[in-house]
Design an enzyme around this catalytic site. Structure first.
Site, short mmCIF file in Angstrom:
data_model
loop_
_atom_site.label_atom_id
_atom_site.label_comp_id
_atom_site.label_asym_id
_atom_site.label_seq_id
_atom_site.Cartn_x
_atom_site.Cartn_y
_atom_site.Cartn_z
N CYS A 175 -5.95 -5.64 -7.20
CA CYS A 175 -6.55 -6.52 -6.66
C CYS A 175 -7.81 -7.41 -7.44
O CYS A 175 -7.85 -8.56 -7.12
CB CYS A 175 -6.81 -6.32 -5.08
SG CYS A 175 -7.81 -5.06 -5.01
N GLU A 208 -8.75 -6.03 3.21
CA GLU A 208 -8.71 -6.18 1.82
C GLU A 208 -7.67 -6.81 1.34
O GLU A 208 -6.58 -6.06 1.11
CB GLU A 208 -9.04 -4.77 1.15
CG GLU A 208 -9.99 -4.50 0.06
CD GLU A 208 -8.96 -4.67 -1.18
OE1 GLU A 208 -8.90 -5.88 -1.68
OE2 GLU A 208 -8.70 -3.54 -1.68
P1 NAD Z 1 4.15 -7.52 0.36
O1 NAD Z 1 3.36 -8.61 0.82
O2 NAD Z 1 5.48 -7.15 0.93
O3 NAD Z 1 3.30 -6.05 0.85
C1 NAD Z 1 2.00 -5.65 0.55
C2 NAD Z 1 1.72 -4.43 1.29
O4 NAD Z 1 1.90 -4.62 2.59
C3 NAD Z 1 2.73 -3.22 1.20
O5 NAD Z 1 1.96 -2.03 0.96
C4 NAD Z 1 3.70 -3.51 2.42
O6 NAD Z 1 4.03 -2.18 2.60
C5 NAD Z 1 2.53 -3.93 3.43
N1 NAD Z 1 3.19 -4.60 4.55
C6 NAD Z 1 4.20 -5.46 4.09
N2 NAD Z 1 4.30 -6.26 5.54
C7 NAD Z 1 3.86 -5.52 6.50
C8 NAD Z 1 3.72 -5.46 7.86
N3 NAD Z 1 4.24 -6.66 8.66
N4 NAD Z 1 2.97 -4.68 8.48
C9 NAD Z 1 2.05 -3.80 7.73
N5 NAD Z 1 2.15 -3.75 6.50
C10 NAD Z 1 3.08 -4.69 5.68
O7 NAD Z 1 3.96 -7.57 -1.29
P2 NAD Z 1 4.37 -6.43 -2.18
O8 NAD Z 1 5.66 -6.99 -2.92
O9 NAD Z 1 4.35 -4.88 -2.00
O10 NAD Z 1 3.19 -6.74 -3.14
C11 NAD Z 1 3.02 -7.78 -3.75
C12 NAD Z 1 1.61 -8.52 -3.44
O11 NAD Z 1 0.91 -7.56 -2.49
C13 NAD Z 1 0.79 -8.80 -4.36
O12 NAD Z 1 1.24 -9.92 -5.13
C14 NAD Z 1 -0.36 -8.57 -4.17
O13 NAD Z 1 -0.98 -9.95 -3.81
C15 NAD Z 1 -0.39 -7.81 -2.77
N6 NAD Z 1 -0.92 -6.50 -2.84
C16 NAD Z 1 -2.29 -6.38 -2.87
C17 NAD Z 1 -2.89 -5.05 -3.15
C18 NAD Z 1 -4.23 -4.97 -3.06
O14 NAD Z 1 -4.80 -3.93 -3.43
N7 NAD Z 1 -4.97 -5.70 -2.40
C19 NAD Z 1 -1.91 -4.03 -3.32
C20 NAD Z 1 -0.79 -4.23 -3.50
C21 NAD Z 1 -0.26 -5.36 -2.98
#
Ligand code: NAD
Length: 478
Positions: A285, A251
């Site tokens: 999202c 998702e």
């Molecule tokens: P990010 O890409 O660093 O992390 C997004 C999420 O993924 C976080 O919860 C993080 O802990 C997890 N994550 C990151 N690297 C991982 C890995 N290697 N293995 C497992 N989990 C991992 O981004 P961020 O700065 O935390 O959030 C920003 C972006 O993330 C936003 O621009 C948005 O696109 C996306 N996001 C989407 C949702 C959603 O509901 N779909 C929620 C939060 C963030």
């Protein structure tokens, strides 16, 4: 917040610190003050969680669906009873207004109840046999231990929609919850633990997300992963799952188009969409982002939307009457500032907002950008913040083409009265979910999921349990 609880790991039915005692700081996004800490799991903790989840699965898969259902309903009632207390904690660590946090918790309880009911409906099928005396049928079995990775924007509901489905299906689960907002998920899981789920059926860990996912996903104990987060991380984890032939639900991000035709009820469109745009400070999202308005209605929509954005009360989540809290972390501020600057440099108009508020706490102004060129980064990357792009169109086909231009396809919105326009919007907008003339997505009973870069698999609705089940075929001659 006074009395903000520190968070431990939950492994094999026991709340405990990491074996090596490591912790991570938790920050209040409205003050940037450290308010507590969360345990940081190391390899030995993960091994313990894996052993416990394997044992938990062996027990849980044999518990009758009727009993699983009762336990889930018990967890839902406990969650409802704790909603105010957990909501205050969530608001302190995530930033959202307390009332929105409580709404999230009540929604998570409803979701748990939905899965409690679905647990009892994992029907197989009798298949007419080709020969007398043969009975051919399918059986639905739980896929096995699941690991889930969930983000900080809806710290509890993002977990519950995966965890309740997994538990309903008879799977055990290790939850890797968000380190930035750890306490609300832990308090939610406490409600489940108190409902009587056997030790090992639910595990909760925090730590280095990349370290944890690269260890748990390939691990032979784990049968399925479910991830909510950014597209870039989702692609990486889906690759890892594919390499090890693990089931995956993804998702991911979105870039919600909202098409408003000239004959639409503009007051309803402004009221629904503006409220939703700034909810959770736009960190959703399915947040509507590209507003495409037919030229005759453009000024009315833009003015109404802008008035709403300017009227919002911004502040810490616990302050009375606050409509929008801070962003959850500093990364969002940096990303939004750079997107607004890029849009302005390319000729977009900043109608309202566009800047950080103050220099303490991650507050950002509710922002409306108009006439944003398609090359601007914000037209292509998910802003994940309180920014609306309001552009105009004169041909519905062009608006639909713009809606479909990106590889994202999660939530799409439309307001139109004309029947033919409604039909085109329904049939031609390429998106996992489309809501026309009202907001009606993300309910426990409706499927939730995207296409293209927004991921795959459905959470919610009667489809959601499928991804936690395997279908086995049996044919037997009496
Ligand atoms: P990010 O890409 O660093 O992390 C997004 C999420 O993924 C976080 O919860 C993080 O802990 C997890 N994550 C990151 N690297 C991982 C890995 N290697 N293995 C497992 N989990 C991992 O981004 P961020 O700065 O935390 O959030 C920003 C972006 O993330 C936003 O621009 C948005 O696109 C996306 N996001 C989407 C949702 C959603 O509901 N779909 C929620 C939060 C963030």
């Amino acid at each position: 917040m006074k009395d903000y609880p520190n968070t431990q790991l939950f492994i094999d039915g026991i709340w405990r610190d990491a074996i090596d005692g490591r912790t991570l700081a938790v920050i209040d996004p409205s003050t940037e003050d450290e308010i507590g800490h969360v345990a940081h799991a190391g390899r030995a903790d993960l091994d313990a969680a894996l052993e416990a989840t394997a044992r938990g699965f062996a027990i849980w898969r044999k518990v009758p669906a009727f009993e699983r259902s009762k336990m889930l309903r018990d967890a839902a009632s406990r969650l409802r009873a704790q909603a105010d207390a957990i909501g205050a904690v969530m608001s302190a660590e995530q930033g959202k207004p307390v009332n929105q946090a409580v709404t999230e918790l009540m929604g998570a309880a409803d979701m748990t109840d939905w899965y409690a009911e679905e647990a009892r409906r994992t029907y197989g099928q009798i298949i007419p046999a080709r020969r007398e005396g043969v009975l051919s049928y399918t059986v639905k079995d739980p896929v096995g231990p699941v690991v889930t990775f969930t983000p900080w924007n809806f710290p509890v509901s993002q977990i519950v929609k995966k965890m309740a489905a997994a538990l309903a299906a008879g799977c055990s689960i290790i939850v890797k919850a968000p380190e930035e907002t750890p306490a609300a998920p832990a308090l939610m899981i406490r409600c489940f633990a108190e409902a009587g789920f056997p030790a090992g059926v639910i595990g909760l860990v925090y730590g280095d997300p990349a370290e944890i996912s690269s260890y748990l996903i390939p691990h032979p104990t784990i049968a399925k992963i479910s991830f909510t987060g950014s597209t870039v991380v989702g692609k990486h984890l889906a690759g890892l799952a594919g390499q090890h032939m693990k089931r995956a639900t993804m998702e991911l991000g979105g870039h919600g188009p909202a098409i408003i035709t000239a004959d639409a009820d503009i007051d309803a469109a402004v009221s629904d969409l503006a409220t939703f745009k700034f909810r959770n400070a736009g960190q959703i999202c399915v947040s509507p982002t590209r507003f495409l308005v037919e030229t005759p209605a453009y000024d009315t929509f833009l003015n109404g939307f802008t008035d709403y954005a300017r009227s919002l009360k911004i502040g810490a989540g616990h302050e009375p009457g606050v409509d929008m809290g801070p962003l959850a972390n500093e990364r969002r501020i940096t990303a939004l500032e750079s997107m607004v600057k890029d849009a302005e440099d390319r000729g977009a108009r900043v109608v309202t907002g566009g800047r950080r508020i103050g220099n303490k706490g991650f507050f950002f102004e509710p922002t409306v950008l108009a006439d944003v060129p398609v090359e601007a980064s914000i037209m292509n990357e998910e802003p994940f913040g309180p920014i609306a792009i309001v552009n105009r169109f004169s041909d519905l086909g062009d608006a639909i083409a713009e809606a479909n231009r990106l590889r994202y396809g999660l939530g799409a919105y439309a307001y139109a009265k004309d029947g033919l326009a409604q039909q085109r919007l329904r049939d031609e907008v390429q998106s996992g979910m489309v809501t026309i003339n009202h907001l009606g997505m993300a309910l426990p009973e409706t499927p939730f999921g995207g296409i293209g870069d927004s991921g795959y698999g459905s959470e919610g609705g009667s489809y959601a349990l499928e991804s936690y089940l395997i279908t086995r075929f049996v044919t037997q001659l009496h």
